[in-house]
Design an enzyme around this catalytic site. Structure first.
Site, PDB file in Angstrom:
ATOM      1  N   ASP A 157      -3.196   5.574  -4.641  1.00  0.00           N
ATOM      2  CA  ASP A 157      -4.326   6.758  -5.086  1.00  0.00           C
ATOM      3  C   ASP A 157      -3.437   7.411  -6.054  1.00  0.00           C
ATOM      4  O   ASP A 157      -4.169   8.139  -6.597  1.00  0.00           O
ATOM      5  CB  ASP A 157      -4.494   7.645  -3.947  1.00  0.00           C
ATOM      6  N   PHE A 215       0.813  -1.175   0.129  1.00  0.00           N
ATOM      7  CA  PHE A 215      -0.149   0.023   0.010  1.00  0.00           C
ATOM      8  C   PHE A 215       0.880   1.270   0.017  1.00  0.00           C
ATOM      9  O   PHE A 215       2.218   1.396   0.622  1.00  0.00           O
ATOM     10  CB  PHE A 215      -0.797  -0.150   1.096  1.00  0.00           C
ATOM     11  N   ASP A 216       0.367   2.258  -0.889  1.00  0.00           N
ATOM     12  CA  ASP A 216       0.850   3.641  -0.598  1.00  0.00           C
ATOM     13  C   ASP A 216       0.280   4.169   0.875  1.00  0.00           C
ATOM     14  O   ASP A 216      -0.543   3.428   1.366  1.00  0.00           O
ATOM     15  CB  ASP A 216       0.269   4.477  -1.675  1.00  0.00           C
ATOM     16  N   ALA A 217       0.965   5.114   1.438  1.00  0.00           N
ATOM     17  CA  ALA A 217       0.534   5.660   2.806  1.00  0.00           C
ATOM     18  C   ALA A 217      -0.669   6.774   2.604  1.00  0.00           C
ATOM     19  O   ALA A 217      -1.705   6.631   2.909  1.00  0.00           O
ATOM     20  CB  ALA A 217       1.579   5.851   3.826  1.00  0.00           C
ATOM     21  N   LYS A 262       9.025   5.953  -5.568  1.00  0.00           N
ATOM     22  CA  LYS A 262       7.951   5.587  -6.658  1.00  0.00           C
ATOM     23  C   LYS A 262       7.860   6.772  -7.737  1.00  0.00           C
ATOM     24  O   LYS A 262       7.936   8.008  -7.090  1.00  0.00           O
ATOM     25  CB  LYS A 262       6.808   5.339  -6.157  1.00  0.00           C
TER      26      LYS A 262
END
Length: 224
Positions: free
Chosen positions: A176, A8-10, A150
């Site tokens: 997102d 996951f991204d944060a 990223k």
């Protein structure tokens, strides 16, 4: 479950990231009334710096300090100290998005979970601890520590190495930001889930494996 690992991204994937609220709280502690106009001025500097950081043109330290250069001169406080105060304030205002605290524990029973974030070290662990979510994640990879951000495939390869080199077909990246999370997953050869809450358009050439508009929709896609 189709995946052995879900990464996951944060910010704005697991946690809300209300930078204006954080800045307002931080400047209030310095007896400064931080206005929406001040925030617009800050973003004119901050947003291009983030693009430069994601493109590998500047370091995390440069981003964190350069965004506060103007306020440093105004207040005679070092940019590094303003950045420290800001990240501390953000740890107080960042809360999990709707559904995260219910669905992450469910996913953790079916797959190993990790985080890959372009955010900064000071904020990540304290936020996980304060929200009671630290135990659900097997690894947390922070671009500031790795030295690449990223969408560079290198940060994904580093993460997969830490994860024990799982089959890429069994790894999913959720985020997102299509330009960093989805493009990064594409670059690394893993599946991607785009959390597109605000109906944003996809950048050219970026193709998620699937798209969801909420955590409830993500739960349905992953757990049925």
């Amino acid at each position: 479950m189709q995946y052995d690992w879900i990464l996951f991204d944060a910010d704005e994937t697991l946690f809300s990231f209300d930078a204006y609220a954080g800045l307002k709280a931080m400047f209030s502690s310095l007896s400064v009334d931080f206005t929406p106009e001040d925030f617009a001025e800050y973003q004119l500097v901050n947003k291009p710096l983030w693009i430069q950081y994601q493109d590998g043109e500047i370091t995390a330290k440069q981003l964190q300090e350069d965004r506060f250069n103007v306020w440093s001169e105004r207040l005679s406080i070092s940019p590094a100290e303003l950045n420290r105060l800001f990240l501390d304030a953000m740890a107080d205002v960042c809360q999990p998005l709707e559904g995260v605290k219910d669905i992450v524990p469910e996913l953790a029973q079916k797959a190993k979970l990790g985080i890959i974030t372009n955010g900064f070290v000071q904020l990540q662990q304290v936020r996980l601890e304060r929200t009671g979510m630290a135990d659900f994640f097997d690894l947390v990879v922070i671009s500031e520590e790795v030295g690449v951000a990223k969408p560079d495939a290198a940060i994904f390869e580093h993460t997969l190495s830490l994860a024990g080199h799982p089959e890429k077909s069994r790894v999913l990246m959720v985020g997102d930001n299509a330009a960093s999370d989805v493009l990064g997953g594409n670059n690394a050869g893993i599946d991607t889930c785009w959390l597109n809450v605000d109906a944003k358009p996809l950048p050219d050439g970026v193709v998620p494996t699937f798209t969801v508009t909420s955590w409830a929709e993500m739960r349905k896609a992953l757990l049925g």
